[in-house]
Design an enzyme around this catalytic site. Sequence first.
Site, PDB file in Angstrom:
ATOM      1  N   LYS A   1       0.817  -1.224   0.000  1.00 18.46           N
ATOM      2  CA  LYS A   1       0.000   0.000   0.000  1.00 18.46           C
ATOM      3  C   LYS A   1       0.845   1.266   0.000  1.00 18.46           C
ATOM      4  O   LYS A   1       2.036   1.251   0.284  1.00 18.46           O
ATOM      5  CB  LYS A   1      -0.993  -0.039   1.162  1.00 18.46           C
TER       6      LYS A   1
ATOM      7  N   ARG B   1      -3.573 -10.146   4.994  1.00 19.70           N
ATOM      8  CA  ARG B   1      -4.002 -10.189   3.592  1.00 19.70           C
ATOM      9  C   ARG B   1      -2.876  -9.622   2.734  1.00 19.70           C
ATOM     10  O   ARG B   1      -2.557  -8.444   2.872  1.00 19.70           O
ATOM     11  CB  ARG B   1      -5.278  -9.362   3.437  1.00 19.70           C
TER      12      ARG B   1
HETATM   13  C1  7PJ Z   1      -8.294  -4.434   1.688  1.00 14.58           C
HETATM   14  C2  7PJ Z   1      -9.340  -5.251   1.266  1.00 14.58           C
HETATM   15  C3  7PJ Z   1      -7.956  -4.400   3.086  1.00 14.58           C
HETATM   16  C4  7PJ Z   1      -9.733  -5.978   3.412  1.00 14.58           C
HETATM   17  C5  7PJ Z   1      -8.524  -4.209  -0.439  1.00 14.58           C
HETATM   18  C6  7PJ Z   1      -5.603  -3.461  -1.914  1.00 14.58           C
HETATM   19  C7  7PJ Z   1      -6.850  -2.697  -2.065  1.00 14.58           C
HETATM   20  N1  7PJ Z   1     -10.067  -6.020   2.110  1.00 14.58           N
HETATM   21  N2  7PJ Z   1      -9.475  -5.083  -0.077  1.00 14.58           N
HETATM   22  N3  7PJ Z   1      -8.724  -5.194   3.883  1.00 14.58           N
HETATM   23  N4  7PJ Z   1      -7.787  -3.808   0.602  1.00 14.58           N
HETATM   24  N5  7PJ Z   1     -10.422  -6.719   4.289  1.00 14.58           N
HETATM   25  O1  7PJ Z   1      -5.580  -4.675  -1.852  1.00 14.58           O
HETATM   26  O2  7PJ Z   1      -4.539  -2.774  -1.885  1.00 14.58           O
HETATM   27  O3  7PJ Z   1      -7.060  -3.695   3.559  1.00 14.58           O
HETATM   28  S1  7PJ Z   1      -8.338  -3.691  -2.071  1.00 14.58           S
END
Ligand code: 7PJ
Length: 283
Positions: free
Chosen positions: A227, A261
């Site tokens: 990020k 994640r």
């Molecule tokens: C997140 C997400 C996060 C959860 C995305 C990216 C943007 N779902 N979906 N948490 N970010 N739960 O992957 O950079 O931080 S999309």
Amino acid sequence: MAILKCASRTLDLSTTQVMGILNVTPDSFSDGGSLYDQQQLSVDVLLQKATEMVDQGATILDIGGESTRPNAKSVTVQQEMDRVLPALELLVANLDVVISIDTSSAALMTEAAKLGAGMLNDVRALEREGAMSAAAATGLPVCLMHMQGTPQTMQQAPEYQSVTAEVMHYLRNRAKLCEQAGIGAEQIILDPGFGFGKTLEQNLQLLQYTSAFVASGYPVLIGTSRKSMFGQLLARDVADRLAGGLASVAYAVMQGAAIVRVHDVKETVDVVTVIEAVKGQGE
Ligand code: 7PJ
């Protein structure tokens, strides 16, 4: 110890689980739609990438069909379904892993559950029309993420009196509403939402207080992978943010994050394994 019931599978959250990110969008910021060949999702590449993540130790794969980066094009529910459902079917048929669906759409939640999804992940914390009752009807675990504003506006001027207290307050309230809608408390995961309407300092404060989220009793998911907070802090391009992301994972796992994640599964699993091994030593 917390056990998530993910349809036909279970996940033991007594050690941190690694969730691999599979974007089935042609315009993802971090992998630039690499699963696409001339706007067409490549089945071979998707299965190869997913299999690799499972072999590397991911116990959850998160499929997303809506890009939520700032200024991303909005998608219709139909477009999102057309992207996500074939990918879900492919992975369910070929891999032994929990498949999470990154969506805010009630209709997609319902369809995905029928096709074997094991978890729902909503960056809008089930705020969209019908999403909470649709999610409850599936019986699947839900990840509730905090966002200030919308993906279009969220990075303009995020403001909080106290970011940790406000994000925690919001997530507790959403969790309570989910429980009232019939979702079991043990099936609710909270996520501070790194980069979703937060400055660098606010992201760092949220990470610093991971333990405050963990103390809520709900499992906590942390998503910092590649990020822009690392772009800002380290002056690194997206392709060069691995070490920054791993440091944040280590920090969160030390404080008890249940799920991380990430794009880079292999390296993340090593970090998680080392931290868990250290935590697990008796004297
Ligand atoms: C997140 C997400 C996060 C959860 C995305 C990216 C943007 N779902 N979906 N948490 N970010 N739960 O992957 O950079 O931080 S999309």
